[in-house]
Design an enzyme around this catalytic site. Structure first.
Site, PDB file in Angstrom:
ATOM      1  N   ASN A  45       0.810  -1.227   0.000  1.00  0.00           N
ATOM      2  CA  ASN A  45       0.000   0.000   0.000  1.00  0.00           C
ATOM      3  C   ASN A  45       0.843   1.277   0.000  1.00  0.00           C
ATOM      4  OD1 ASN A  45       1.013  -0.033   2.583  1.00  0.00           O
ATOM      5  ND2 ASN A  45      -0.925   0.477   3.595  1.00  0.00           N
ATOM      6  N   GLU A  47       3.349   2.039   2.223  1.00  0.00           N
ATOM      7  CA  GLU A  47       4.017   2.312   3.497  1.00  0.00           C
ATOM      8  C   GLU A  47       5.479   1.880   3.421  1.00  0.00           C
ATOM      9  OE1 GLU A  47       2.106   0.661   6.885  1.00  0.00           O
ATOM     10  OE2 GLU A  47       0.172   1.625   6.483  1.00  0.00           O
ATOM     11  N   ARG A 104      11.216  25.942  -1.679  1.00  0.00           N
ATOM     12  CA  ARG A 104      10.607  27.095  -2.358  1.00  0.00           C
ATOM     13  C   ARG A 104       9.364  27.604  -1.647  1.00  0.00           C
ATOM     14  NH1 ARG A 104      10.805  24.675  -8.415  1.00  0.00           N
ATOM     15  NH2 ARG A 104      10.619  22.762  -7.183  1.00  0.00           N
ATOM     16  N   LYS A 202      12.367  39.451 -15.063  1.00  0.00           N
ATOM     17  CA  LYS A 202      11.346  38.491 -15.476  1.00  0.00           C
ATOM     18  C   LYS A 202      10.071  38.744 -14.714  1.00  0.00           C
ATOM     19  CE  LYS A 202      12.338  34.782 -12.147  1.00  0.00           C
ATOM     20  NZ  LYS A 202      12.754  33.390 -11.953  1.00  0.00           N
ATOM     21  N   THR A 235      12.126  23.000 -14.253  1.00  0.00           N
ATOM     22  CA  THR A 235      11.696  22.689 -15.620  1.00  0.00           C
ATOM     23  C   THR A 235      12.588  23.339 -16.666  1.00  0.00           C
ATOM     24  OG1 THR A 235      10.140  24.546 -15.684  1.00  0.00           O
ATOM     25  CG2 THR A 235       9.295  22.425 -14.902  1.00  0.00           C
ATOM     26  N   GLY A 237      12.583  26.400 -17.779  1.00  0.00           N
ATOM     27  CA  GLY A 237      11.992  27.468 -18.579  1.00  0.00           C
ATOM     28  C   GLY A 237      12.627  28.826 -18.323  1.00  0.00           C
TER      29      GLY A 237
END
EC number: 2.7.6.1
Length: 326
Positions: A45, A47, A104, A202, A235, A237
């Site tokens: 499961n 665990e 973050r 940005k 990512t 970007g």
């Protein structure tokens, strides 16, 4: 016995989770020891079960775990490891988290948001950790979230030394991907012989994760080799967009340097195609072969972690590893 003894009273034991065994083995080799044998597996499961195959009573335990995806699984495994060591009467437990999970989420940007980085610190404390060691925290304030010593290690000397050899006598500008990294960029500039600074402006939509748009560069970059720095690449970007802005502004070359290679898809493709001369990262997180590319350089953080662990174990100075900069 998997331990390193510096005197008759104290014994050091290094235990590793399953997220990044290669890094843990490198750290153990640097320390001249072996990893504590552990029996760890998942139930049907989901665990997690962890048990040491050797006694840890009265020993100084360093529990090392990286936190790649699926991050929650590896965080839970590390918490369970700490709990098991505490209940087995370990003398002192240090959590070694090269990439601090949920870093973050260190403040409330909007109402009703969590401060998950603080929650992680609280969970480590409740599990039984006496100390935390991490590399290049997303923000320095995270050190205050844990009720106990926090050793904040820095990868800048390692990364900067590599880049200094790569750029040679080329004129260099250190570039922050946003205004929030300017202080770190200043430390980089000092390491690179007083190089000038620039930053990329940005915009970010706080309601959309992993999305930011690089717009313009502030600073002198034309005809120069730009060292674009950040603490992590997720990512890709933001970094890829910043490379384009720098190239459009006349940069001769762009070298990307970051500590934590999160590399969530499609980061590897973006970085490989963004036009950067080199992407330099450390191995605080595992990087599978499928996410490696020709211009990627991976430096080992293991020697730094091993030296810091040795200083903590011997009640020495972790700050001394950074010439007073830590």
């Amino acid at each position: 016995m998997s331990e390193l003894s510096y005197n008759v009273d104290k014994k050091l034991v290094l235990a590793s989770g399953r997220a990044h065994p290669e890094l843990a083995e490198q750290v153990a080799a640097e320390l001249g020891t072996e990893l504590l044998p552990l029996n760890a597996y998942d139930f049907a499961n989901g665990e997690i079960y962890v048990r040491s195959d050797e006694s840890v009573r009265g020993k100084e335990i360093f529990v090392i775990q990286s936190h790649p995806a699926p991050l929650n699984n590896w965080l839970m495994e590390q918490l369970i490891m700490v709990d098991s060591m505490k209940r087995a009467s370990a003398r002192r437990i240090t959590v070694v988290a090269p990439f601090y999970p949920y870093a973050r989420q260190d403040k409330k940007g909007r109402g009703r948001e969590p401060i998950s980085a603080r929650l992680v610190a609280d969970m480590f404390k409740v599990a039984g950790a006496d100390r935390i060691m991490s590399v290049d925290l997303h923000t320095a304030q995270i050190q205050g979230f844990f009720d106990g010593p926090v050793d904040h290690l820095f990868a800048i000397p390692l990364l900067a030394e590599h880049i200094r050899k790569e750029v040679g006598d080329d004129p260099v500008t250190v570039v922050s991907p946003d205004t929030g990294r300017v202080r770190v960029a200043e430390q980089w500039a000092e390491r690179l012989g007083g190089a000038p600074l620039a930053f990329v402006h940005k915009s970010r939509d706080l309601t959309m994760p992993n999305q930011a748009v690089s717009k313009t560069v502030v600073g002198q970059v034309k005809g120069r080799t730009c060292v674009l720095i950040d603490d992590m690449i997720d990512t890709g970007g933001t970094i890829a967009g910043a490379v384009k802005v720098l190239k459009d502004a006349g940069a001769k070359d762009v070298i990307i340097a970051a500590t934590h290679a999160v590399f969530s898809d499609p980061a590897a493709q973006r970085l490989a195609e963004c036009g950067a001369r080199e992407v330099v990262v450390t191995n605080t997180l595992p990087i599978p072969e499928s996410k490696r590319f020709e211009t990627l350089t991976v430096l080992s953080i293991a020697p730094l972690l091993a030296r810091a662990i040795k200083e903590v174990f011997e009640d020495g100075s972790v700050t001394s590893l950074f010439d007073g900069d830590a």
